[in-house]
Design an enzyme around this catalytic site. Structure first.
Site, PDB file in Angstrom:
ATOM      1  N   LYS A   1      12.590  23.727 -37.794  1.00  0.00           N
ATOM      2  CA  LYS A   1      11.852  24.724 -38.591  1.00  0.00           C
ATOM      3  C   LYS A   1      11.377  25.887 -37.727  1.00  0.00           C
ATOM      4  O   LYS A   1      11.412  27.044 -38.153  1.00  0.00           O
ATOM      5  CB  LYS A   1      10.659  24.056 -39.287  1.00  0.00           C
ATOM      6  CG  LYS A   1      11.042  23.055 -40.364  1.00  0.00           C
ATOM      7  CD  LYS A   1       9.867  22.622 -41.197  1.00  0.00           C
ATOM      8  CE  LYS A   1       8.947  21.666 -40.480  1.00  0.00           C
ATOM      9  NZ  LYS A   1       9.470  20.299 -40.416  1.00  0.00           N
TER      10      LYS A   1
ATOM     11  N   ASP B   1      16.073  18.787 -43.195  1.00  0.00           N
ATOM     12  CA  ASP B   1      14.789  18.222 -42.777  1.00  0.00           C
ATOM     13  C   ASP B   1      13.967  17.759 -43.970  1.00  0.00           C
ATOM     14  O   ASP B   1      13.350  16.696 -43.941  1.00  0.00           O
ATOM     15  CB  ASP B   1      13.996  19.238 -41.955  1.00  0.00           C
ATOM     16  CG  ASP B   1      12.625  18.710 -41.573  1.00  0.00           C
ATOM     17  OD1 ASP B   1      12.569  17.703 -40.847  1.00  0.00           O
ATOM     18  OD2 ASP B   1      11.620  19.282 -42.020  1.00  0.00           O
TER      19      ASP B   1
ATOM     20  N   SER C   1      12.627  17.576 -36.347  1.00  0.00           N
ATOM     21  CA  SER C   1      12.060  18.095 -37.593  1.00  0.00           C
ATOM     22  C   SER C   1      11.243  19.354 -37.328  1.00  0.00           C
ATOM     23  O   SER C   1      11.427  20.386 -37.985  1.00  0.00           O
ATOM     24  CB  SER C   1      11.182  17.020 -38.246  1.00  0.00           C
ATOM     25  OG  SER C   1      10.481  17.536 -39.359  1.00  0.00           O
TER      26      SER C   1
ATOM     27  N   ARG D   1      12.315   9.312 -44.497  1.00  0.00           N
ATOM     28  CA  ARG D   1      11.551   8.707 -43.396  1.00  0.00           C
ATOM     29  C   ARG D   1      10.196   8.218 -43.870  1.00  0.00           C
ATOM     30  O   ARG D   1       9.688   7.188 -43.432  1.00  0.00           O
ATOM     31  CB  ARG D   1      11.372   9.720 -42.256  1.00  0.00           C
ATOM     32  CG  ARG D   1      12.635   9.993 -41.452  1.00  0.00           C
ATOM     33  CD  ARG D   1      12.482  11.224 -40.587  1.00  0.00           C
ATOM     34  NE  ARG D   1      11.313  11.123 -39.708  1.00  0.00           N
ATOM     35  CZ  ARG D   1      10.630  12.165 -39.257  1.00  0.00           C
ATOM     36  NH1 ARG D   1      10.971  13.392 -39.613  1.00  0.00           N
ATOM     37  NH2 ARG D   1       9.604  11.986 -38.458  1.00  0.00           N
TER      38      ARG D   1
ATOM     39  N   HIS E   1       2.592  26.607 -33.660  1.00  0.00           N
ATOM     40  CA  HIS E   1       2.660  25.486 -34.595  1.00  0.00           C
ATOM     41  C   HIS E   1       1.758  24.355 -34.130  1.00  0.00           C
ATOM     42  O   HIS E   1       1.689  24.045 -32.941  1.00  0.00           O
ATOM     43  CB  HIS E   1       4.094  24.953 -34.703  1.00  0.00           C
ATOM     44  CG  HIS E   1       4.207  23.719 -35.544  1.00  0.00           C
ATOM     45  ND1 HIS E   1       4.233  23.754 -36.920  1.00  0.00           N
ATOM     46  CD2 HIS E   1       4.276  22.404 -35.200  1.00  0.00           C
ATOM     47  CE1 HIS E   1       4.321  22.522 -37.388  1.00  0.00           C
ATOM     48  NE2 HIS E   1       4.357  21.686 -36.367  1.00  0.00           N
TER      49      HIS E   1
END
Length: 436
Positions: free
Chosen positions: A187, A161, A183, A168, A82
């Site tokens: 995931k 999320d 967050s 946010r 990621h």
């Protein structure tokens, strides 16, 4: 239990329990806690932070708010990679095939771009016929057969999320490290991989602007991974200038293919080797980091990584010939070459990645809103990078446009460059690595 009491408790810097965090998140997802109270809580977290245990419990609760992907039907070691997002970041298109060349299973669910940061799915959809909408049966079968798939998110993972992030975004609480870490990790944990490799971007074109805050984020995510029994490593990488040369969907896919052929830009090639090495190391394929880098380089030069990308494209309905024939991609109607007009022997001191990302976005390469339609053919190629010499008449950058905001894009690209008379040292792309 009352939400107002928990807001006060966090305001006064006391640690929340698992039951209290679950009450907050579940209540908000069920619309039992209003936006104004959750906004107050998020601001308290922004100012006062969270303990390591709170961050893990928040991640766990967000993870449990939706479905979790079961990858048990996929044989072998599953690794997820990621990136926190940046300008010209097409690393998944190189790193995942290189890792798959060594038998690692890269079952990756990716996202779309918004704003100045590009999304992997948008890049892949520039390949004629390529589909990111793959059902579970096909997904698992494909990964078992070729070791690689990059698709859109199909399951309803981490709905907490999604709702929290939207809030946010409009309450000035995006920058909170505990909230960012939970967050991302909720995931990643929901995606079901055995191991997680994170690319944390640092600089003008990234969410984290300085090394100190990026290190804190990396450490927080690695700690969450450890507490969740998922081996996690985070590499901090430079995003003060665009990554590689290409910014724009089809242009970035072409650059990724060139990199898999061993002909990519130096900074991008080095980063892909580093991230692939971390995957090979965390999966136990290599004995140390230098051995892992050598394996990554080998897969880049012997064509095995490129073949994995070709196989993935074909399996997901795309034209596999694009790896050899770039004319298959849709081409922009207008090409504008920006040349330098000035004194000789100057150096590129910096290139504002945010400005370049925004310049590509207004051409149509990115989205200002989720509803915007991407133009896959437009973008920018950076011909001069930080540390390069500039002489009168040199090509600085090339704009690929279909007539939308071309002049504004040109001005943004030129404004992004800062020049100097002094020699500029080229800094390494990898800043540091945080391991569990």
């Amino acid at each position: 239990m009352r939400m107002v009491d928990l807001i006060i408790k966090k305001r006064e810097k006391f640690e929340l329990t698992e039951e209290e965090i679950k009450f907050i998140i579940d209540g908000y997802v069920k619309n039992e806690i209003p936006d104004y109270q959750m906004s107050s809580f998020l601001m308290a977290v922004l100012f006062n932070g969270m303990t390591e245990n709170e961050q893990y419990l928040l991640t766990k609760t967000m993870l449990e708010s939706g479905e979790q992907i079961d990858l048990s039907s996929i044989e072998g070691i599953k690794v997820d990679k990621h990136s926190t997002g940046g300008v010209g970041d097409k690393t998944s298109l190189v790193v995942a095939p290189l890792a798959a060349a060594y038998g690692i299973k890269m079952a990756k669910m990716s996202g779309r771009g918004l704003g100045h940061t590009g999304g992997t799915l948008d890049k892949l959809e520039s390949i004629p016929g390529f589909t990111i909408e793959v059902d579970s049966e096909h997904f698992f079968k494909q990964v078992n057969e070729i070791g690689l798939a990059i698709i859109g998110q199909t399951a309803d993972i981490t709905p907490a999320d999604k709702k929290l992030y939207a809030l946010r975004d409009v309450t000035g609480t995006i920058e909170s490290i505990p909230l960012i870490a939970s967050s991302i990790m909720s995931k990643k944990l929901a995606s079901g991989a055995n191991h997680i490799v994170l690319d944390v971007k640092v600089g003008a074109g990234a969410f984290m602007k300085d090394v100190e805050s990026a290190t804190k984020l990396a450490e927080a995510m690695v700690k969450i991974g450890k507490l969740a029994n998922r081996e996690t490593v985070a590499t901090l990488t430079d995003m003060s200038q665009p990554l590689g040369c290409a910014v724009g969907n089809s242009l970035e896919v072409i650059e990724a293919i060139e990199t898999l052929k061993g002909k990519g830009p130096e900074d991008f090639t080095n980063l892909c080797i580093e991230l692939t090495a971390e995957i090979l190391l965390i999966a136990g394929i290599a004995k140390d980091i230098e051995d892992a880098k050598a394996l990554a380089v080998k897969a880049m030069h012997d064509g095995s990584g490129l073949e994995k990308l070709r196989q993935m494209i074909i399996h997901q309905g795309g034209d596999g010939n694009v790896v050899d024939d770039y004319s298959i991609f849709k081409e922009a109607s207008e090409i504008v070459e920006l040349t330098y007009d000035g004194q000789n022997n100057l150096y590129v001191e910096s290139i504002n990645a945010l400005e370049i990302g925004q310049a590509a976005m207004i051409l149509g390469a990115g989205r200002l809103t989720k509803e915007d339609v991407i133009d896959h053919s437009v973008g920018i190629v950076i011909n001069k990078k930080v540390g390069d010499t500039l002489n009168n008449g040199d090509l600085i950058a090339t704009i690929y446009s279909n007539g939308k905001n071309t002049e504004e894009c040109v001005n943004k690209v030129l404004d992004a460059y800062l020049l100097t008379n002094e020699i500029v040292k080229k800094e390494p792309i990898v800043i540091k690595t945080v391991r569990g």
